[in-house]
Design a protein around this motif. Structure first.
Motif, PDB file in Angstrom:
ATOM      1  N   TRP A  21      13.000  -5.116   9.188  1.00 48.56           N
ATOM      2  CA  TRP A  21      13.853  -4.258   9.997  1.00 48.56           C
ATOM      3  C   TRP A  21      13.660  -2.786   9.612  1.00 48.56           C
ATOM      4  CZ3 TRP A  21      16.167  -3.427  14.263  1.00 48.56           C
ATOM      5  CH2 TRP A  21      17.225  -2.504  14.361  1.00 48.56           C
ATOM      6  N   LEU A  22      13.562  -2.558   8.310  1.00 43.40           N
ATOM      7  CA  LEU A  22      13.340  -1.184   7.863  1.00 43.40           C
ATOM      8  C   LEU A  22      12.023  -0.637   8.409  1.00 43.40           C
ATOM      9  CD1 LEU A  22      14.512  -1.258   4.132  1.00 43.40           C
ATOM     10  CD2 LEU A  22      15.473   0.090   5.996  1.00 43.40           C
ATOM     11  N   ARG A  23      11.026  -1.498   8.354  1.00 42.84           N
ATOM     12  CA  ARG A  23       9.721  -1.047   8.839  1.00 42.84           C
ATOM     13  C   ARG A  23       9.782  -0.766  10.342  1.00 42.84           C
ATOM     14  NH1 ARG A  23       7.394  -4.458   5.056  1.00 42.84           N
ATOM     15  NH2 ARG A  23       7.363  -6.253   6.449  1.00 42.84           N
ATOM     16  N   LEU A 311       6.546  -7.351  10.770  1.00 41.18           N
ATOM     17  CA  LEU A 311       6.612  -8.658  10.122  1.00 41.18           C
ATOM     18  C   LEU A 311       5.347  -8.995   9.350  1.00 41.18           C
ATOM     19  CD1 LEU A 311       8.408 -10.649  12.915  1.00 41.18           C
ATOM     20  CD2 LEU A 311       9.278 -10.172  10.640  1.00 41.18           C
ATOM     21  N   ASP A 312       4.342  -8.142   9.459  1.00 43.86           N
ATOM     22  CA  ASP A 312       3.091  -8.444   8.777  1.00 43.86           C
ATOM     23  C   ASP A 312       3.223  -8.047   7.323  1.00 43.86           C
ATOM     24  OD1 ASP A 312      -0.376  -7.349   9.278  1.00 43.86           O
ATOM     25  OD2 ASP A 312       0.559  -8.753   7.867  1.00 43.86           O
ATOM     26  N   PRO A 313       3.245  -9.031   6.415  1.00 39.24           N
ATOM     27  CA  PRO A 313       3.489  -8.697   5.004  1.00 39.24           C
ATOM     28  C   PRO A 313       2.463  -7.719   4.437  1.00 39.24           C
ATOM     29  CG  PRO A 313       2.855 -10.993   5.257  1.00 39.24           C
ATOM     30  CD  PRO A 313       3.045 -10.453   6.612  1.00 39.24           C
ATOM     31  N   LYS A 314       1.255  -7.770   4.954  1.00 42.24           N
ATOM     32  CA  LYS A 314       0.234  -6.880   4.409  1.00 42.24           C
ATOM     33  C   LYS A 314       0.542  -5.428   4.743  1.00 42.24           C
ATOM     34  CE  LYS A 314      -3.330 -10.336   4.940  1.00 42.24           C
ATOM     35  NZ  LYS A 314      -3.464 -10.690   6.359  1.00 42.24           N
ATOM     36  N   ALA A 315       1.334  -5.244   5.777  1.00 40.98           N
ATOM     37  CA  ALA A 315       1.657  -3.865   6.139  1.00 40.98           C
ATOM     38  C   ALA A 315       2.736  -3.290   5.246  1.00 40.98           C
ATOM     39  CB  ALA A 315       2.113  -3.815   7.602  1.00 40.98           C
ATOM     40  N   ALA A 316       3.253  -4.131   4.337  1.00 44.32           N
ATOM     41  CA  ALA A 316       4.345  -3.690   3.464  1.00 44.32           C
ATOM     42  C   ALA A 316       3.935  -2.510   2.603  1.00 44.32           C
ATOM     43  CB  ALA A 316       4.813  -4.846   2.599  1.00 44.32           C
ATOM     44  N   LYS A 317       2.669  -2.391   2.398  1.00 42.30           N
ATOM     45  CA  LYS A 317       2.230  -1.317   1.528  1.00 42.30           C
ATOM     46  C   LYS A 317       2.417   0.060   2.158  1.00 42.30           C
ATOM     47  CE  LYS A 317      -0.918  -4.430  -0.686  1.00 42.30           C
ATOM     48  NZ  LYS A 317      -2.234  -5.022  -0.587  1.00 42.30           N
ATOM     49  N   ASP A 318       2.691   0.094   3.459  1.00 39.11           N
ATOM     50  CA  ASP A 318       2.936   1.401   4.067  1.00 39.11           C
ATOM     51  C   ASP A 318       4.234   1.988   3.541  1.00 39.11           C
ATOM     52  OD1 ASP A 318       1.523   1.050   7.412  1.00 39.11           O
ATOM     53  OD2 ASP A 318       0.701   1.629   5.475  1.00 39.11           O
TER      54      ASP A 318
END
Lengths: 318, 539, 303
Positions: A21-23, A311-318
């Motif tokens: 949600w934050l993303r 929802l893409d966990p790999k994008a968490a690094k952004d």
């Protein structure tokens, strides 16, 4: 950055969903899209319940093609019907077709694809070849056949439903006629969902947590239902959000071919195909539905893309 | 990169491309070469005059083949000599003799003889051939029996060729309008020697209509046939009247989308369109009136009643529904093509006075409906079968609204795609249905014969022996005037029982380039191309 | 690898056969027949014509007769157009092929760069505006875009015609309309693929090593990023070739797409069967080709 580390508030743990949600909130386009969809939803589904919106089917052949005015905020169409009313009621139908057909296709596709992906081997091969066959069938033939099949039984169904809920007779009649459309569109749409689900399951299957579950001796059904499916929710939501606009577009194309929503009802597809005929003479009849239609579809698409990014966990690094 | 290559390619193509690149309208090149470019709706079913059934096909076949008589370019009802130089009939119009011209030739130089006509009529009537339109020849004595296989000897059919240039036709009724019938493609000759070269007479699907094989006797011959793309015809050098023919060629384009066709016309790609959508009619009338043609067209648009349905049993109900249709409003606001409100089935002419059966009378309509027991809470609930065609949609929505407004009736529209609609109508699986009929020849019987019991085109379940007796009597009446009076009586009887609601009489609306000369309004819209010319206008 | 290919081809034959069988039965379930028309014809004539096409026999018998035709390499005759089906398809295939290729080229030229650009400038206004333009193809129906292009663009540019299929310039607008929807999907898929790759560790390593960003993108990122797009191109191409009824009728293209719609509406059983066989075969090959390319690009999928 010389803050006192002992006075920092301890970071509360974030669940996957609140992370997402934050993303999503950072994605301005997706946020704008959500607002737009919310507004359109209210306009199409809530507003017509109040009687300020006139009947979209009442004709007035003496007042065709009127420009916008106090009586008719968007003017009238080629048969003297209020364009705003037709736009809003039409939106109901188009969005419903999109949502219901998507729901149908997601349910069928998810189950089918998950089983195929999980089973693997010959079962998977067979199931995917069946998908290939269904993919190649002529869509129009299916639409015509479904419509005919249902409309034969529609009368009985309509009468039965009206008997049960007589106050909602108009509503019921309108929507029983839409059922063949839902089914036909959803029945072809599930194929891609199945492919997507299968690909997901196949990649999840290889993950360690599944191996662990298998070695623990859990039944396949349990593994599928409790371990694999929940992890697929993300892509499925994304796919569903992206499918709705696709199906709304399909409804429009079918209406253009004369196989969509029946007279005298309006849908955005009908408004667009009728409006296209007046492109040179009364462009308002095309421009207004086009903008509404495109705005909604773009919003749905951006929201879907936004969800996928979020929802893409790999994008968490952004 | 690749994008630059593409741009170069495009510019290069432009330089090589047609005159359009220089800004000259594409159509002018064709006008200069005297090639007529026509929009012709859809790809034809074929080019064999004895197989096809439609107007689209007739537009092309008319250019290639010629019947015994030819339509006058501007005077309706005047018969010009075609394959026949002159002809005469006996007193009661049951026996006709056609004298073929000696210089009539096929496009390969072979003379056209009466044998070709005999062959053609036998072919279309042959029971094994399965010609859909064989019934157009049923006026000939013994033709129907032969076609149904009841007789097998063609000499029992009333056509004969006493010599190579004489054709005698014996009819089963008084048909003063036989010359009109001979202008219809079902009566055209086909080249016996070519057909037999590619198969037996009654064999279907032979390649004789391929451009390299087809041989015809009209002003033009077939040069090119690219499926779904175009059909190109060029001057026939062996045509007997070639000095009258001005055009060098005709190209038929199967443009199925009316709006595409209109756009192509305004973009100077066509000389004439096949039709025109209602909103384009208005647009053209306002901005391009020099191109707009609005001409009476022989046909009627109506609503069918399934008289076998219990709800429609009561004549008062049928009349109520009929009297609450405001045809003029529909014409003014929906059709916009100068059509005429219909008060009967047969379009009126100078000689034929159609009985006045319906008009817009909502007060009387309401009265009748109440007399029939409806009104207040007892609403008339009925269904209307309609098709998915754009104009049909608007018509059915308008009818629904009118019946609601004037009668308080609840009509639900059953919109079905074309074949389903046809199937349900033929099976009498409907209550009300949209319908229409285009006349095949300029005589009232083309509109009246269809209502006989069991006729495939009836589709209402209506049957009346007295009506058929009147039609039979008319058939045997020698005097043309008296005959028409009897037909008027028959129509009056038909209309009094109201198995249909006549709504409007057709017009044809289309766009015609000002360069086209010799193209005049004709009731059947069957312009003889031999009289058409193209003149480049001086700017 | 060869074994998988052969196995897939054999499976493909079964797929097309089943497709044909189901279509064959389904079309005969629809009400109406090829011979009904506005002007009804005599019953005995209709019977004659039905017999000519074996429509008076049971569906099973008809299917066996049809299989016999196929075995001889024929597709039968169209009951509506009095032409051999193979001729109708043969005449329409070239236009569809050209249109499909041109459409695909346009889709690739628009979609892939748009996707790459959006991924590189994620969540910026460039990202948003590029995607809005790229998604025009799936947010406006083709039956609106096509007449718009024909009526507003072609009329203003001298060397473009509003409709027709004469010289190569006529290919531009129809191909554009056709390619826009595919461009939209390609843009989105490429963007997703690029984003995934850009987040990988090896990309960060390259940046850390000081490799110029443009080189990072072109040498490393794009190769991986466009894999999902390529997977999509295969089946998308098959769909483009079988064309679009809407584009063909609005731009007067003598292609194959219209047959799907018209044959259904006219109940032209044999023509519909013919194009379904063609379409099914194309899809089988397209999927196989896409899978082969994917396997070559990504060794991990080969198993």
């Amino acid at each position: 950055m010389s803050k006192d580390i002992h006075n920092q508030p301890i970071d509360k743990g974030h669940s996957l969903w609140s992370d997402a949600w934050l993303r999503l909130r950072k994605n301005k386009m997706a946020m704008v899209s959500m607002v737009i969809l919310f507004i359109i939803g209210i306009l199409c589904f809530i507003l017509p319940a109040f009687s300020i919106i006139p009947d979209p089917n009442t004709q007035d052949l003496n007042n065709t093609f009127l420009p916008p005015s106090g009586d008719y905020p968007l003017g009238t169409d080629q048969s003297g019907r209020d364009l705003l009313a037709r736009l809003l009621y039409g939106g109901q139908i188009s969005l419903l077709v999109g949502i219901v057909a998507t729901t149908v296709s997601v349910i069928i596709g998810l189950i089918y694809g998950a089983i195929a992906g999980y089973a693997g081997g010959k079962t998977d091969s067979l199931m995917m070849r069946i998908v290939d066959i269904l993919y190649g069938l002529p869509f129009l033939v299916l639409v015509i056949l479904f419509s005919l099949l249902i409309s034969e039984h529609a009368k009985e169904l309509t009468d039965a439903l009206i008997g049960r809920w007589p106050d909602h007779a108009v509503f019921i009649k309108k929507f029983v006629n839409l059922v063949p459309l839902f089914i036909a569109i959803g029945a072809l749409g599930w194929l891609t969902m199945a492919r997507v689900a299968r690909a997901q399951v196949m990649s999840l299957k290889k993950q360690e947590f599944v191996e662990a579950a298998v070695s623990l001796g859990l039944s396949h059904r349990r593994i599928l239902m409790r371990h694999i499916m929940p992890n697929m929710l993300g892509p499925v939501i994304v796919y569903a959000t992206l499918t709705v606009p696709g199906f709304v577009l399909t409804e429009a194309t079918l209406s253009f071919l004369g196989l969509g929503v029946e007279s005298p009802n309006s849908s955005w597809g009908i408004l667009l195909s009728e409006g296209a005929n007046y492109m040179e003479t009364h462009p308002r009849l095309l421009i207004i539905p086009s903008i509404t239609f495109s705005l909604t579809l773009l919003a749905l698409n951006f929201l879907g893309d936004g969800l996928r990014d979020a929802l893409d966990p790999k994008a968490a690094k952004d | 990169m690749h994008r630059a290559h593409l741009t170069h390619l495009l510019l290069g193509a432009c330089a090589l491309a047609m005159p359009g690149c220089k800004g000259e309208p594409p159509i002018d090149a064709y006008t200069e070469k005297k090639i007529l470019i026509l929009g012709n709706s859809t790809e034809p079913q074929g080019l064999d005059p004895q197989i096809v059934t439609g107007v689209i096909e007739s537009n092309i076949i008319r250019a290639l083949f010629e019947g015994l008589c030819v339509e006058h370019p501007s005077k309706q009802g005047v018969h010009l000599p075609g394959a026949a130089e002159h002809w005469q009939a006996n007193d009661d119009f049951t026996e006709w003799t056609f004298h073929l011209r000696r210089d009539g030739k096929w496009s390969d130089g072979t003379p056209v003889s009466a044998e070709d006509f005999l062959f053609s009529y036998q072919r279309i009537l042959h029971p094994d051939f399965g010609a859909d339109y064989a019934s157009m020849l049923y006026y000939i004595l013994g033709a129907e029996a032969y076609n149904k296989g009841e007789t097998t000897d063609f000499s029992t059919v009333g056509v004969s060729a006493p010599d190579a240039y004489t054709l005698k036709v014996k009819l089963k009724a008084s048909i003063p309008f036989l010359p009109d019938l001979t202008k219809h493609y079902t009566w055209y000759p086909v080249p016996k020697h070519i057909i037999l070269k590619h198969g037996k007479m009654q064999q279907r699907n032979t390649p004789w209509t391929e451009p390299e094989n087809l041989v015809s006797n009209g002003a033009f011959m077939l040069k090119d046939w690219r499926l779904n793309d175009y059909i190109h015809a060029v001057r026939n050098p062996h045509y007997w009247d070639k000095q009258t023919v001005k055009l060098n060629g005709i190209r038929f384009l199967p443009i199925s989308n009316q709006y595409t066709e209109a756009r192509m016309f305004f973009n100077q790609q066509l000389h004439a369109t096949y039709g025109l959508a209602p909103e384009m009619i208005e647009y053209a009338a306002n901005k391009y009136s020099q191109y707009l043609r609005q001409e009476t067209y022989l046909g009627t648009n109506f609503i069918r009643f399934n008289v076998t349905d219990p709800l429609l049993d009561d004549l008062r109900v049928r009349k109520a529904l009929a009297l609450s249709i405001d045809s003029q409003a529909i014409i003014t606001h929906i059709l916009k093509g100068g059509q005429k409100p219909a008060y009967g089935m047969v379009p009126p002419t100078d000689d034929y006075q159609t009985p006045k059966a319906v008009s817009f009378d909502p007060v009387r309509a309401k009265e009748l409906l109440e007399q029939a027991g409806y009104g207040g809470n007892n609403k008339l609930r009925i269904t209307l079968l309609s098709t998915d065609r754009e104009v049909s949609k608007r018509l059915s929505e308008a009818y629904q609204d009118m019946w609601k407004k004037h009668l308080g009736a609840e009509v639900s529209i059953e919109q079905r795609e074309w074949k389903t609609y046809l199937s349900r109508m033929s099976g009498l699986d409907y209550q009300l249905a949209l319908g229409g009929w285009i006349g095949d020849y300029p005589d009232p019987t083309t509109f009246l014969d269809m209502w006989k019991t069991g006729d495939g085109n009836n589709r209402t379940g209506w049957s009346n022996k007295d009506y058929e007796a009147l039609l039979a009597k008319a058939e045997q009446t020698k005097d043309p005037e008296a005959r028409l009076r009897i037909l008027e009586l028959a129509e009056a009887l038909f209309l009094s029982e109201m198995p249909i609601i006549p709504v409007y009489w057709y017009t044809t609306n289309y766009l015609l380039h000002t360069a086209v000369k010799g193209w005049h309004p004709l009731l059947l819209n069957n312009h003889p191309y031999k009289f058409v010319d193209l003149e480049l206008l001086q700017k | 690898m060869i074994r998988t290919v052969i196995s897939r081809l054999l499976q493909g034959i079964v797929v097309v056969f089943c497709l044909l069988l189901i279509t064959f039965m389904l079309v005969r379930l629809m009400p109406g027949d090829p011979f009904s028309g506005e002007k009804a014809h005599a019953a005995h004539i209709i019977e004659k014509n039905k017999a000519r096409f074996h429509l008076d026999k049971s569906n099973t018998e008809q299917f066996i007769v049809y299989l016999g035709l196929l075995a001889r390499g024929e597709l039968g005759d169209s009951p509506v157009k009095e032409q051999p089906v193979s001729k109708i398809i043969r005449h329409s295939f070239p236009a569809s092929l050209v249109l499909g290729i041109a459409g695909m080229i346009i889709a690739i030229l628009i979609g892939i760069p748009a996707g790459i650009l959006s991924a590189l400038k994620k969540n910026s206004y460039i990202d948003y505006s590029t995607m809005v333009i790229a998604m025009a193809g799936i947010s406006i129906p083709s039956f609106v875009i096509a007449p718009l292009l024909a009526g507003q663009v072609a009329t203003r540019i001298p060397f473009l015609k509003v409709a027709g299929w004469g010289d190569p310039l006529d290919w531009l607008l129809p191909a554009l309309t056709l390619g826009l929807a595919t461009a939209a999907y390609l843009a989105r898929i490429t963007r997703g693929g690029m984003l995934e790759v850009l987040n990988q560790d090896y990309i960060r390593t390259a940046h850390a090593k000081g490799v110029h960003p443009a080189v990072v993108v072109t040498k490393h990122a794009i190769r991986g990023g466009i894999i999902p797009a390529i997977a999509y191109i295969g089946p998308a191409f098959a769909m483009l070739i079988t064309g679009s009824f809407i584009i063909e009728t609005i731009f007067q293209v003598p292609g194959m797409g219209q047959h799907f719609v018209n044959a259904t509406k006219d109940r032209d059983y044999f023509l519909l069967q013919g194009v379904v066989i063609l379409f099914g075969t194309l899809i089988v090959f397209a999927n196989l080709a896409a899978d082969i390319v994917l396997a070559m690009l990504n060794p991990r999928i080969r198993a």
